[in-house]
Design a protein around this motif. Structure first.
Motif, mmCIF file in Angstrom:
data_model
loop_
_atom_site.group_PDB
_atom_site.id
_atom_site.type_symbol
_atom_site.label_atom_id
_atom_site.label_comp_id
_atom_site.label_asym_id
_atom_site.label_seq_id
_atom_site.Cartn_x
_atom_site.Cartn_y
_atom_site.Cartn_z
ATOM 1 N N ASN A 93 -59.559 -63.071 -108.857
ATOM 2 C CA ASN A 93 -59.364 -63.539 -107.478
ATOM 3 C C ASN A 93 -58.642 -64.876 -107.515
ATOM 4 O O ASN A 93 -59.269 -65.935 -107.586
ATOM 5 N N MET A 94 -57.313 -64.780 -107.500
ATOM 6 C CA MET A 94 -56.509 -65.975 -107.772
ATOM 7 C C MET A 94 -56.651 -67.065 -106.727
ATOM 8 O O MET A 94 -56.481 -68.240 -107.032
ATOM 9 N N SER A 95 -56.966 -66.690 -105.496
ATOM 10 C CA SER A 95 -57.040 -67.723 -104.454
ATOM 11 C C SER A 95 -58.181 -68.700 -104.709
ATOM 12 O O SER A 95 -58.161 -69.825 -104.238
ATOM 13 N N ARG A 96 -59.173 -68.257 -105.512
ATOM 14 C CA ARG A 96 -60.360 -69.115 -105.699
ATOM 15 C C ARG A 96 -60.042 -70.356 -106.532
ATOM 16 O O ARG A 96 -60.735 -71.364 -106.429
ATOM 17 N N PHE A 97 -59.017 -70.270 -107.387
ATOM 18 C CA PHE A 97 -58.656 -71.439 -108.204
ATOM 19 C C PHE A 97 -58.194 -72.598 -107.306
ATOM 20 O O PHE A 97 -58.701 -73.712 -107.391
ATOM 21 N N THR A 98 -57.204 -72.310 -106.472
ATOM 22 C CA THR A 98 -56.650 -73.398 -105.641
ATOM 23 C C THR A 98 -57.625 -73.775 -104.521
ATOM 24 O O THR A 98 -57.662 -74.931 -104.094
ATOM 25 N N MET A 124 -66.040 -72.878 -111.812
ATOM 26 C CA MET A 124 -64.977 -71.881 -111.613
ATOM 27 C C MET A 124 -65.393 -70.546 -112.221
ATOM 28 O O MET A 124 -65.201 -69.490 -111.615
ATOM 29 N N ALA A 125 -65.975 -70.602 -113.437
ATOM 30 C CA ALA A 125 -66.448 -69.370 -114.092
ATOM 31 C C ALA A 125 -67.474 -68.686 -113.188
ATOM 32 O O ALA A 125 -67.429 -67.462 -112.993
ATOM 33 N N GLU A 126 -68.367 -69.489 -112.628
ATOM 34 C CA GLU A 126 -69.418 -68.906 -111.771
ATOM 35 C C GLU A 126 -68.809 -68.293 -110.508
ATOM 36 O O GLU A 126 -69.161 -67.201 -110.096
ATOM 37 N N ARG A 127 -67.838 -69.007 -109.931
ATOM 38 C CA ARG A 127 -67.218 -68.516 -108.701
ATOM 39 C C ARG A 127 -66.453 -67.212 -108.955
ATOM 40 O O ARG A 127 -66.387 -66.334 -108.112
ATOM 41 N N LEU A 128 -65.863 -67.094 -110.153
ATOM 42 C CA LEU A 128 -65.102 -65.879 -110.493
ATOM 43 C C LEU A 128 -66.009 -64.776 -111.041
ATOM 44 O O LEU A 128 -65.542 -63.679 -111.345
ATOM 45 N N GLU A 129 -67.283 -65.102 -111.213
ATOM 46 C CA GLU A 129 -68.260 -64.191 -111.812
ATOM 47 C C GLU A 129 -67.807 -63.745 -113.203
ATOM 48 O O GLU A 129 -67.839 -62.568 -113.553
ATOM 49 N N GLN A 130 -67.306 -64.714 -113.978
ATOM 50 C CA GLN A 130 -66.890 -64.460 -115.361
ATOM 51 C C GLN A 130 -67.701 -65.363 -116.291
ATOM 52 O O GLN A 130 -68.289 -66.348 -115.844
ATOM 53 N N ASP A 131 -67.675 -65.020 -117.606
ATOM 54 C CA ASP A 131 -68.468 -65.806 -118.561
ATOM 55 C C ASP A 131 -67.697 -66.982 -119.129
ATOM 56 O O ASP A 131 -68.223 -67.743 -119.944
ATOM 57 N N ASP A 132 -66.426 -67.112 -118.787
ATOM 58 C CA ASP A 132 -65.651 -68.225 -119.345
ATOM 59 C C ASP A 132 -64.603 -68.695 -118.346
ATOM 60 O O ASP A 132 -64.284 -67.979 -117.386
ATOM 61 N N ASN A 133 -64.098 -69.866 -118.599
ATOM 62 C CA ASN A 133 -63.004 -70.399 -117.784
ATOM 63 C C ASN A 133 -62.299 -71.473 -118.589
ATOM 64 O O ASN A 133 -62.934 -72.195 -119.367
ATOM 65 N N GLN A 134 -60.978 -71.545 -118.415
ATOM 66 C CA GLN A 134 -60.205 -72.567 -119.155
ATOM 67 C C GLN A 134 -59.268 -73.276 -118.197
ATOM 68 O O GLN A 134 -58.608 -72.639 -117.380
ATOM 69 N N ILE A 135 -59.227 -74.594 -118.342
ATOM 70 C CA ILE A 135 -58.294 -75.370 -117.513
ATOM 71 C C ILE A 135 -57.458 -76.244 -118.439
ATOM 72 O O ILE A 135 -57.984 -76.860 -119.371
ATOM 73 N N THR A 136 -56.142 -76.257 -118.214
ATOM 74 C CA THR A 136 -55.253 -77.161 -118.942
ATOM 75 C C THR A 136 -54.484 -77.962 -117.911
ATOM 76 O O THR A 136 -53.925 -77.381 -116.974
ATOM 77 N N VAL A 137 -54.511 -79.279 -118.072
ATOM 78 C CA VAL A 137 -53.756 -80.112 -117.135
ATOM 79 C C VAL A 137 -52.921 -81.119 -117.924
ATOM 80 O O VAL A 137 -53.418 -81.788 -118.818
ATOM 81 N N SER A 138 -51.635 -81.148 -117.612
ATOM 82 C CA SER A 138 -50.761 -82.137 -118.252
ATOM 83 C C SER A 138 -50.281 -83.105 -117.183
ATOM 84 O O SER A 138 -50.104 -82.723 -116.013
ATOM 85 N N PHE A 139 -50.083 -84.362 -117.589
ATOM 86 C CA PHE A 139 -49.727 -85.384 -116.605
ATOM 87 C C PHE A 139 -49.055 -86.558 -117.293
ATOM 88 O O PHE A 139 -49.355 -86.857 -118.456
ATOM 89 N N PRO A 140 -48.127 -87.231 -116.596
ATOM 90 C CA PRO A 140 -47.593 -88.472 -117.162
ATOM 91 C C PRO A 140 -48.618 -89.581 -116.958
ATOM 92 O O PRO A 140 -49.093 -89.784 -115.841
#
Ligand SMILES: Nc1nc2c(ncn2[C@@H]2O[C@H](COP(=O)(O)OP(=O)(O)OP(=O)(O)O)[C@@H](O)[C@H]2O)c(=O)[nH]1
Length: 307
Positions: A93-98, A124-140
């Motif tokens: 459910n992609m809308s849940r990320f944003t 996020m994992a709980e909201r997606l009802e999954q056992d894992d979640n990964q976030i990568t953020v890059s920034f200056p």
């Protein structure tokens, strides 16, 4: 002098028709969410589990805290957010990320502390009802730098990245990366030449997996990685240099010549000594001033495999 001519334009809806807009067709599909088919949630044997699915290249304002000036800054984060899904599940459910990013930003700018990102991935994992979640953020990431003699300050920046993996059964893995810029002066050139030595701008990329010992209230991983790169270089990079500063960095570079091989070994030694670093890789890529090509070297090391 030519008089300005006035044009009688058709109104906007007439203009849109002129350029091809047509009336909407008959609409028969439901418009209420509850009556819409939910393809993503179809359950069937879809042949393969998926390692990671989600959204990438999401830009969002973020708040970054540092142990050097500026102590707090708003910068732009570029996010990738994913989870795994099982083969009996058609889609995520992609809308849940944003949707969740917006909730995390409602009262203040999205906080990029490790603690906050850990909470985010678990929720996020709980909201997606999954056992894992990964976030990568890059920034200056911006930091103040002063000239070595004049003490005049300006703003430098390095490219930073944080990856948090949350797994229900294994907890968190935290990986942080920094890409900083340095000066290197060629030892070979210094050795063989009657005078002078060519130098270059080197890009040092460090990726480290943090141990549970890392405490962001006491340490700043960005500063520690930057120091590992800069303190081993021929010289640091400065935004503002007056003549006395320029003389100092020129002489300092001559006194501290470095090959790319020297750089990766010296930075590796510093990363090895950081107690909160479990695993690391370091690459130095020099933009050669006497070639069109770059020089490059890499070391990868896992402390748990060598103890
Ligand atoms: N799963 C999936 N969704 C996609 C893809 N590309 C776009 N989307 C979009 O994801 C959006 C739907 O998000 P969902 O979170 O499933 O929406 P929802 O079911 O109304 O939201 P919930 O009520 O939270 O379940 C739509 O705009 C889809 O078009 C894709 O490749 N896979």
């Amino acid at each position: 002098m030519k008089e300005a001519s006035s044009k009688q334009l058709p109104n906007k809806s007439v203009r849109h028709k002129l350029f091809g807009s047509v009336q909407p067709g008959e609409k028969i599909k439901p418009t209420e969410k509850e009556k819409m088919p939910d393809l993503q949630n179809t359950k069937k044997d879809f042949l393969f589990d998926i390692d990671q699915v989600g959204i990438a290249n999401v830009k969002h304002p973020v708040q970054v805290f540092s142990k050097t000036k500026p102590l707090a800054q708003t910068t732009i984060g570029t996010f990738k957010m994913t989870s795994s899904i099982q083969k009996n599940h058609k889609g995520t459910n992609m809308s849940r990320f944003t949707e969740m990013m917006q909730e995390y930003s409602e009262n203040s700018t999205f906080d990029l502390s490790i603690a906050s990102l850990k909470t985010f991935t678990k929720e996020m994992a709980e909201r997606l009802e999954q056992d894992d979640n990964q976030i990568t953020v890059s920034f200056p990431w911006f930091f103040e730098r002063s000239g070595p003699a004049s003490d005049m300050t300006g703003m430098n920046h390095a490219d930073a990245e944080i990856t948090i993996l949350y797994e229900k059964n294994a907890g968190y893995h935290v990986t942080v990366s920094l890409q900083g810029t340095i000066t290197t002066l060629c030892p070979c050139s210094k050795e063989i030449s009657e005078y002078s030595a060519h130098n270059q701008r080197g890009i040092v990329s460090m990726k480290t997996e943090l141990t549970g010992e890392y405490n962001e209230d006491e340490m700043d991983w960005k500063l520690a990685l930057l120091e590992a790169a800069e303190s081993n270089a021929s010289a640091r990079i400065h935004p503002v240099l007056k003549r006395p500063d320029e003389k100092m960095v020129t002489e300092q570079a001559y006194e501290n010549p470095r090959f790319v091989e020297d750089m990766v070994r010296l930075v590796a030694a510093d990363l090895y000594e950081l107690p909160f670093v479990q695993k690391f890789s370091v690459t130095c890529q020099n933009e050669e001033s006497i070639h069109l090509h770059d020089a490059i070297a890499t070391i990868s090391y896992d402390k748990s495999l060598h103890n």
